[in-house]
Enzyme design. Structure first.
Site, PDB file in Angstrom:
ATOM      1  N   GLY A 147      53.418 -36.667   4.332  1.00 54.44           N
ATOM      2  CA  GLY A 147      53.985 -35.390   4.748  1.00 54.44           C
ATOM      3  C   GLY A 147      54.160 -34.451   3.574  1.00 54.44           C
ATOM      4  N   SER A 148      54.073 -33.154   3.839  1.00 56.44           N
ATOM      5  CA  SER A 148      54.374 -32.168   2.800  1.00 56.44           C
ATOM      6  C   SER A 148      55.888 -32.079   2.608  1.00 56.44           C
ATOM      7  CB  SER A 148      53.784 -30.811   3.181  1.00 56.44           C
ATOM      8  OG  SER A 148      52.377 -30.896   3.198  1.00 56.44           O
ATOM      9  N   GLY A 149      56.298 -31.292   1.637  1.00 56.55           N
ATOM     10  CA  GLY A 149      57.722 -31.148   1.342  1.00 56.55           C
ATOM     11  C   GLY A 149      58.144 -31.965   0.133  1.00 56.55           C
ATOM     12  N   HIS A 150      57.195 -32.747  -0.418  1.00 58.05           N
ATOM     13  CA  HIS A 150      57.488 -33.566  -1.600  1.00 58.05           C
ATOM     14  C   HIS A 150      56.762 -33.046  -2.843  1.00 58.05           C
ATOM     15  CE1 HIS A 150      59.218 -36.286   1.279  1.00 58.05           C
ATOM     16  NE2 HIS A 150      58.056 -36.561   1.840  1.00 58.05           N
ATOM     17  N   LYS A 204      52.757 -44.388   0.877  1.00 60.20           N
ATOM     18  CA  LYS A 204      54.192 -44.647   0.820  1.00 60.20           C
ATOM     19  C   LYS A 204      54.597 -45.358   2.119  1.00 60.20           C
ATOM     20  CE  LYS A 204      55.663 -40.362   0.196  1.00 60.20           C
ATOM     21  NZ  LYS A 204      54.370 -39.707   0.539  1.00 60.20           N
ATOM     22  N   ASP A 208      53.017 -42.865   8.262  1.00 63.54           N
ATOM     23  CA  ASP A 208      51.942 -42.928   7.261  1.00 63.54           C
ATOM     24  C   ASP A 208      51.185 -44.242   7.371  1.00 63.54           C
ATOM     25  OD1 ASP A 208      52.585 -40.429   6.198  1.00 63.54           O
ATOM     26  OD2 ASP A 208      53.955 -41.264   4.707  1.00 63.54           O
ATOM     27  N   HIS A 230      63.404 -37.826   2.686  1.00 66.58           N
ATOM     28  CA  HIS A 230      63.408 -36.969   3.868  1.00 66.58           C
ATOM     29  C   HIS A 230      64.841 -36.708   4.316  1.00 66.58           C
ATOM     30  CE1 HIS A 230      59.751 -39.523   3.914  1.00 66.58           C
ATOM     31  NE2 HIS A 230      59.160 -38.380   4.159  1.00 66.58           N
TER      32      HIS A 230
END
Lengths: 332, 332
Positions: B53-56, B104, B109, B215
């Site tokens: 996921g994006s945001g990292h 991860k 995922d 998250h």
């Protein structure tokens, strides 16, 4: 206020100790008076020294290293360093070719660096940065503020100094870059100075501060929060207007720096970059070099600044040259 | 919620377009399906592909480049990428020596990378990262979460792959590093997912979340906010305890990564590093390599994680090898 700190009094010392330990291959820190130098001191070149209040990390200590600064003098958070710091740093890094101070235009910094310069037993000169086009005169400033464009000045002047250029040439390049560079910032939240323990200014969930300074100084006006493209369009327009006011060419290659002020996610900075690059291209500028990230921060402020530097062969070459510091690092 | 965005639907595309433009010397982005590759594709080596996921950010796209990843597959914010992304990325970067996925350990995922692996027409293997020692099982996880230690796995496995090592050797190194790496995070504030528009969790001005996930998943417990040294001492103790539980040597050289979760000033990260390094030395570990900054973030969370990786000659050599990506860049 929640921050990772023990005693506000020791915050700077503890942080700088960590910084010097983490980068012990590159830098050394001295205390009382406090300054950071390269681990491998340079020989036979102009010594480039900067400094200013802490809270803008990685500025300035993060830019000490081969190809950039010889030393940095950090003050307490948002507080100018004192002349004894600059004198001790100059004593430590002077290499027979004089000392160039790079100073952001804030009253306290200007006064303290001037006092240091007067006492300096070496040939010396000073470049003042004043790239912030948001306002003329401000809380801590007579004249324009020095903000993220300072990184470009430090990088390129540092590069020129490595070539053995003399003090006058280094000063001339620094002033040329400052003249060809314009920045403007926007805040979505205030910063919180640790010693104050509360936000520097109040701002609601529906507002932004257009033209904010890197200490939370007021900008041009309080505006209504809106979509990113509209915010960025206003910022780009301010920069293009400033280029015109400075009588710079209305087209050419630029270095575009999108700088986070501390609490803005990289994902948002790249979104800002995307719009800024497109708008600048539409206005006739070609984005030839880019830098996106947290380079000149305002502690924990959510916000960003946009900086454009009109390149020429000289500036481009010195921007591209190798640099090896904790916060900027690349080879040719 | 105040963020620099236009339409939440287009945020990832706009940000990735900016990212690819800013780093057009290093990377390329494709959309529908979405993936990032090196500009200069590698030949005759195992292709290393990650994603999530994006945001990292800068994880994972920021680590695409020579010496690290061949491709990254970004999902929407905090949302797994889909198998078609991994398949298209693998098709684009496969260089005759098979594909290694670095994933991860989160349920979404794991499921999506497994589905992609099943459909992959190339030899393939997967390394799962699970360095977070805070909790076993979590909101999105069966088993331990993969967090900032993933960067060390990606860096070192990427380095090994450049030497022409085969798929089995790359997988073995990745699993060894994961086994020798422990992390724990702490949150002072929540993150805010743009599409949700409100903080993921509530936390007061006198609390912290010890062991938080990237998250915003719950950690070990909600604790009272206190001085940095006490927080860091508990984090270091958790890591040392985890090393013991993994039956790792009780002394040796470590890589110490102090990672900002998005909104934490660098000044505070270096303060955390200072204490963590001192405590780890006191416990018998020698800090031989260091990394301090925002490397695996949780959007705009104020907080930090500490990661220790027990080095050996092999890991140290691959950590030190040249890397040339948007977010990690150094030469020997």
């Amino acid at each position: 206020m929640k921050k990772f700190l023990n005693d506000v009094e020791h915050m700077l010392t503890e942080s700088l100790t960590g910084f010097a330990t983490a980068h012990s291959d590159l830098v050394e820190v001295q205390f009382d008076p406090t300054f950071v130098t390269r681990k491998q001191k340079a020989q036979n070149k102009v010594a480039i020294i900067s400094g200013g209040g802490s809270g803008h990390e990685p500025l300035h200590a993060g830019y000490v290293g081969a190809g950039m600064l010889d030393a940095a003098c950090p003050g307490q958070v948002f507080t100018s360093p004192t002349p004894d710091q600059m004198l001790a740093a100059a004593e430590a890094v002077h290499a027979g070719q004089g000392v160039l101070f790079i100073v952001k235009n804030y009253a306290g910094d200007v006064m303290n660096f001037e006092m240091a310069a007067e006492m300096l037993p070496f040939e010396h000169a000073t470049v003042y940065t004043s790239d912030d086009c948001a306002v003329i005169n401000s809380t801590y400033t007579t004249g324009r503020r020095g903000v993220a464009g300072t990184v470009i000045v430090e990088k390129c002047v540092g590069s020129l100094a490595e070539t053995g250029a003399d003090l006058a040439a280094c000063k001339t390049l620094g002033e040329k870059i400052n003249q060809r560079t314009s920045s403007i910032g926007v805040a979505l939240t205030s910063c919180t100075v640790p010693a104050a323990g509360r936000p520097t200014f109040e701002i609601t969930d529906t507002e932004l501060e257009m033209g904010v300074g890197i200490h939370g100084e007021p900008g041009r006006r309080r505006e209504t929060m809106r979509e990113a493209d509209a915010i960025v369009a206003d910022m780009v327009a301010a920069i293009v207007h400033d280029f015109k006011a400075k009588q710079l060419p209305a087209q050419g290659e630029i270095l575009l720096l999108v700088n986070g002020l501390g609490a803005t996610p990289l994902m948002e900075l790249y979104l800002i970059y995307n719009t800024a690059a497109r708008l600048l291209q539409e206005k006739g500028f070609s984005v030839a070099r880019s830098l996106v990230g947290n380079y000149v921060t305002a502690i924990d402020m959510a916000g960003a600044s946009i900086t454009a530097c009109l390149l020429d062969n000289d500036i481009r070459r010195h921007w591209d040259s190798p640099v090896h510091t904790p916060a900027l690092r690349w080879d040719m």
